[in-house]
Design a protein around this motif. Sequence first.
Motif, mmCIF file in Angstrom:
data_model
loop_
_atom_site.group_PDB
_atom_site.id
_atom_site.type_symbol
_atom_site.label_atom_id
_atom_site.label_comp_id
_atom_site.label_asym_id
_atom_site.label_seq_id
_atom_site.Cartn_x
_atom_site.Cartn_y
_atom_site.Cartn_z
ATOM 1 N N LEU A 132 -33.596 129.022 51.092
ATOM 2 C CA LEU A 132 -32.622 130.115 51.055
ATOM 3 C C LEU A 132 -32.101 130.364 52.461
ATOM 4 N N PRO A 133 -30.886 130.912 52.564
ATOM 5 C CA PRO A 133 -30.412 131.280 53.895
ATOM 6 C C PRO A 133 -31.262 132.404 54.472
ATOM 7 N N GLY A 134 -31.375 132.430 55.800
ATOM 8 C CA GLY A 134 -32.118 133.493 56.473
ATOM 9 C C GLY A 134 -31.273 134.120 57.561
ATOM 10 N N GLY A 135 -31.900 134.969 58.346
ATOM 11 C CA GLY A 135 -31.260 135.543 59.522
ATOM 12 C C GLY A 135 -29.995 136.314 59.229
ATOM 13 N N ALA A 140 -25.587 139.015 55.962
ATOM 14 C CA ALA A 140 -24.161 139.090 55.639
ATOM 15 C C ALA A 140 -23.927 138.845 54.149
ATOM 16 N N ILE A 141 -24.652 137.887 53.580
ATOM 17 C CA ILE A 141 -24.514 137.617 52.141
ATOM 18 C C ILE A 141 -24.955 138.840 51.338
ATOM 19 N N GLN A 142 -26.044 139.445 51.769
ATOM 20 C CA GLN A 142 -26.516 140.661 51.104
ATOM 21 C C GLN A 142 -25.448 141.761 51.188
ATOM 22 N N PHE A 148 -28.253 137.194 47.288
ATOM 23 C CA PHE A 148 -28.033 135.751 47.269
ATOM 24 C C PHE A 148 -27.677 135.257 45.861
ATOM 25 N N ASP A 149 -28.334 135.790 44.857
ATOM 26 C CA ASP A 149 -28.048 135.334 43.487
ATOM 27 C C ASP A 149 -26.608 135.645 43.094
ATOM 28 N N GLU A 150 -26.119 136.820 43.507
ATOM 29 C CA GLU A 150 -24.743 137.201 43.201
ATOM 30 C C GLU A 150 -23.760 136.277 43.931
ATOM 31 N N GLY A 154 -21.061 133.630 42.139
ATOM 32 C CA GLY A 154 -19.632 133.674 42.445
ATOM 33 C C GLY A 154 -19.116 132.362 43.009
ATOM 34 N N PHE A 155 -19.916 131.747 43.873
ATOM 35 C CA PHE A 155 -19.523 130.482 44.488
ATOM 36 C C PHE A 155 -19.474 129.379 43.428
ATOM 37 N N ALA A 156 -20.495 129.357 42.574
ATOM 38 C CA ALA A 156 -20.546 128.340 41.513
ATOM 39 C C ALA A 156 -19.375 128.508 40.544
#
Length: 247
Positions: A132-135, A140-142, A148-150, A154-156
């Motif tokens: 998973l992305p970190g940092g 920023a994704i949050q 991350f799941d959201e 959306g990306f998919a």
Amino acid sequence: MNRRAFLARSGAVLLGTSSLSASTKAPIAQGVPVRQEPLPYDFDALEPYIDAATMNVHYAKHHAGYATNLRTALRESKLKCANVSALISGLNTPPATVTPVLQEALRNHGGGHVNHTLFWRSMAPPGTGEKLPGGPLAAAIQHHFGGFDEFKKGFAEAAAKRFGSGWAWLVLRDDGKMVITSTPNQDNPLMAGLVPAAEQGYPVLGLDVWEHAYYLKYQNKRTDYITAWWNVVNWAQVERRFAIVTA
Ligand code: MN3
């Protein structure tokens, strides 16, 4: 898209102008040279999610073709180019040596070359990196997607819904918002004035959904390819790109 800001950030040499390159302290890691980089892994390293035969033809034929055609178009345009990312971000207002036909060639093949260079950099053999992305990227994704799941959903969706050939993107816009966008053909979110304003920004992550990226293994099942692809995303590299565009 603010072209000057992009040039400053990328340390770019645009269309033979070198004045920005020496003085800027911006990292050049976001830049894309005119030649193909060696793949950072073997053709079979992304198995079973992306098969070796697809990787071979995709890198050695499709991408190689974009890079070759880009160099031809640059020569015919009488342009020197140290950073193709900067070139495509300024393509809307090219110098007089660039005819409309050459502009179209630079758009298609310059875009194809940048897109694929970013794509190879954004993948790694499964199990070798962060799941998973970190940092700051995770934060920023949050913040922008609610989790991350959201974001992933959306990306998919953007990747699945792109009609015909194109790309799905996670981009950082000039206004600081992170958004999911999609472009047709080999257009890139850096192409100010050529792609709609809503699709523009600094690419952080991109997914190739041309059939050549998945058809040998997945045939018409693009969504299976998208689902599998998450297993080979190189989050450390994506985090690095995010750090560069937010620097
Ligand atoms: Mn491709």
